[in-house]
Design a protein around this motif. Sequence first.
Motif, mmCIF file in Angstrom:
data_model
loop_
_atom_site.group_PDB
_atom_site.id
_atom_site.type_symbol
_atom_site.label_atom_id
_atom_site.label_comp_id
_atom_site.label_asym_id
_atom_site.label_seq_id
_atom_site.Cartn_x
_atom_site.Cartn_y
_atom_site.Cartn_z
ATOM 1 N N VAL A 17 2.099 10.320 6.157
ATOM 2 C CA VAL A 17 2.414 9.153 6.980
ATOM 3 C C VAL A 17 3.903 8.836 6.871
ATOM 4 O O VAL A 17 4.427 8.611 5.773
ATOM 5 C CB VAL A 17 1.591 7.925 6.546
ATOM 6 N N SER A 18 4.585 8.811 8.011
ATOM 7 C CA SER A 18 6.014 8.515 8.038
ATOM 8 C C SER A 18 6.255 7.010 7.921
ATOM 9 O O SER A 18 5.342 6.201 8.102
ATOM 10 C CB SER A 18 6.634 9.036 9.332
ATOM 11 N N PHE A 19 7.518 6.636 7.666
ATOM 12 C CA PHE A 19 7.861 5.218 7.641
ATOM 13 C C PHE A 19 7.582 4.571 9.003
ATOM 14 O O PHE A 19 7.140 3.426 9.083
ATOM 15 C CB PHE A 19 9.333 5.033 7.285
ATOM 16 N N ALA A 20 7.865 5.303 10.081
ATOM 17 C CA ALA A 20 7.649 4.753 11.423
ATOM 18 C C ALA A 20 6.172 4.487 11.671
ATOM 19 O O ALA A 20 5.799 3.435 12.201
ATOM 20 C CB ALA A 20 8.201 5.714 12.473
ATOM 21 N N GLU A 21 5.312 5.445 11.305
ATOM 22 C CA GLU A 21 3.872 5.228 11.462
ATOM 23 C C GLU A 21 3.395 4.085 10.566
ATOM 24 O O GLU A 21 2.558 3.269 10.974
ATOM 25 C CB GLU A 21 3.114 6.509 11.103
ATOM 26 N N ALA A 22 3.938 4.013 9.362
ATOM 27 C CA ALA A 22 3.524 2.981 8.422
ATOM 28 C C ALA A 22 3.846 1.586 8.946
ATOM 29 O O ALA A 22 3.108 0.631 8.685
ATOM 30 C CB ALA A 22 4.207 3.201 7.065
ATOM 31 N N PHE A 62 0.822 -1.200 0.000
ATOM 32 C CA PHE A 62 0.000 0.000 0.000
ATOM 33 C C PHE A 62 0.864 1.261 0.000
ATOM 34 O O PHE A 62 1.751 1.432 0.842
ATOM 35 C CB PHE A 62 -0.916 -0.004 1.228
ATOM 36 N N LYS A 63 0.578 2.135 -0.958
ATOM 37 C CA LYS A 63 1.320 3.390 -1.078
ATOM 38 C C LYS A 63 0.999 4.305 0.085
ATOM 39 O O LYS A 63 -0.164 4.462 0.480
ATOM 40 C CB LYS A 63 0.980 4.076 -2.398
ATOM 41 N N LEU A 64 2.025 4.946 0.636
ATOM 42 C CA LEU A 64 1.850 5.831 1.772
ATOM 43 C C LEU A 64 1.524 7.246 1.315
ATOM 44 O O LEU A 64 2.217 7.797 0.448
ATOM 45 C CB LEU A 64 3.124 5.882 2.623
ATOM 46 N N PRO A 65 0.521 7.862 1.910
ATOM 47 C CA PRO A 65 0.324 9.291 1.703
ATOM 48 C C PRO A 65 1.503 10.066 2.281
ATOM 49 O O PRO A 65 2.216 9.578 3.164
ATOM 50 C CB PRO A 65 -0.968 9.588 2.479
ATOM 51 N N ASP A 66 1.705 11.276 1.815
ATOM 52 C CA ASP A 66 2.832 12.084 2.285
ATOM 53 C C ASP A 66 2.762 12.368 3.780
ATOM 54 O O ASP A 66 3.783 12.635 4.418
ATOM 55 C CB ASP A 66 2.886 13.411 1.521
ATOM 56 N N ALA A 95 -3.613 8.345 8.010
ATOM 57 C CA ALA A 95 -3.332 9.423 7.064
ATOM 58 C C ALA A 95 -4.262 10.616 7.264
ATOM 59 O O ALA A 95 -3.858 11.778 7.098
ATOM 60 C CB ALA A 95 -3.456 8.902 5.636
ATOM 61 N N ALA A 96 -5.506 10.341 7.656
ATOM 62 C CA ALA A 96 -6.489 11.405 7.856
ATOM 63 C C ALA A 96 -6.329 12.120 9.190
ATOM 64 O O ALA A 96 -7.025 13.099 9.457
ATOM 65 C CB ALA A 96 -7.902 10.833 7.745
ATOM 66 N N GLY A 97 -5.427 11.638 10.026
ATOM 67 C CA GLY A 97 -5.236 12.247 11.333
ATOM 68 C C GLY A 97 -6.280 11.840 12.350
ATOM 69 O O GLY A 97 -6.338 12.407 13.447
ATOM 70 N N LYS A 98 -7.096 10.837 12.028
ATOM 71 C CA LYS A 98 -8.116 10.371 12.966
ATOM 72 C C LYS A 98 -7.519 9.518 14.081
ATOM 73 O O LYS A 98 -8.096 9.413 15.165
ATOM 74 C CB LYS A 98 -9.179 9.558 12.223
ATOM 75 N N VAL A 99 -6.387 8.905 13.797
ATOM 76 C CA VAL A 99 -5.680 8.068 14.774
ATOM 77 C C VAL A 99 -4.212 8.460 14.754
ATOM 78 O O VAL A 99 -3.586 8.487 13.690
ATOM 79 C CB VAL A 99 -5.831 6.567 14.442
#
Length: 350
Positions: free
Chosen positions: A140-145, A134-138, A303-307
């Motif tokens: 989202v960091s590698f650590a969060e991913a 899954f492609k990461l949105p800008d 990515a949406a900042g909900k979590v």
Amino acid sequence: MKALVLERQGELSLRDIDLPSDMGPTDVRIKLHTVGVCGSDVHYYTHGKIGDFVVNAPMVLGHEASGTVIEVGKDVTTLNVGDRVCMEPGVPDLTSRASKLGIYNVDPAVTFWATPPVHGVLCAECVHPAAFTFKLPDTVSFAEAAMVEPFAVGMQAAKRAHIAPGDTAVVLGAGTIGIMTALAALAAGCARVLISDLSAEKLAIAESYDGITGINIRQTSVVDAVAEVTAGWGADVVFECSGAQAAMNDLFRIVRPGGAIVFVGLPPDPVAIDISAATVRECRMETVFRYANVFDRALDLIAAGKVDLKPLLSETYPFDASIEAFDRAAEGRPSDVKLQIRVDTESEAP
């Protein structure tokens, strides 16, 4: 390539090992960036097995991962070289009955990273199907991913619970999966979540999130705390994330009549539950094994900042210190929630 290898129970090494590297037309090759240290990885290290999954040969650990695409198969249209990605680590047989039913997580033929005899990804690169990448949105960091994978377990638990807006939930156990389950329950619509644990440090981390209230079971009974908050009615949903027999003893005293209990934690040994107590309350009981069809949704919520999972990251180790990271995880420090290993130490991206 160099990898973190579990040689046998209690013995890790950083060494070169031959790993599968052939690519198919629908695969991508990924340069690993960050890999999380999961409780299952640690359990294989300390115990050599989890249930029927036994380490009988050297195995590379790690399955919570993010990285960068460095090669794409000729039939791949959804990803490009240079894309930042995270990967769902379980690949089922897409022709199986389980997959056709949408429950590919329980497909007996699934291959899951770092589950014997399948190698994990604490190494330089891996090959993986594009369909499970899954492609990461800008944002989202590698650590969060690399935390999407454990958060997906919490998402699966929330999905199995059939949460209704305004529900009250209780989570038993404030480890990594417990806290992520609490966050998923809030995202699914719970008005409030109570979470219990013995560790004041972990409860403090959980309580830093709006909507989560901690219960220190050294000081307060979970039964009493839930009764007070719900006026004696009980919680709509109880998530059992501890795997402890003591927690099982309280399940049917804290769930409301007609409520749901979701078993998330895996007990190391068989446990007893009171079927009679469940029956008189007509409780619905659900179980969770990994996840299915929620990985992309988990990423979307982040990515949406909900979590926000960033407060759960305790420390990141360089790849050469991987064994040190696992030894620390095996200690079980009360203040630790998620340890990660940064495989790619050359990239400047976080």
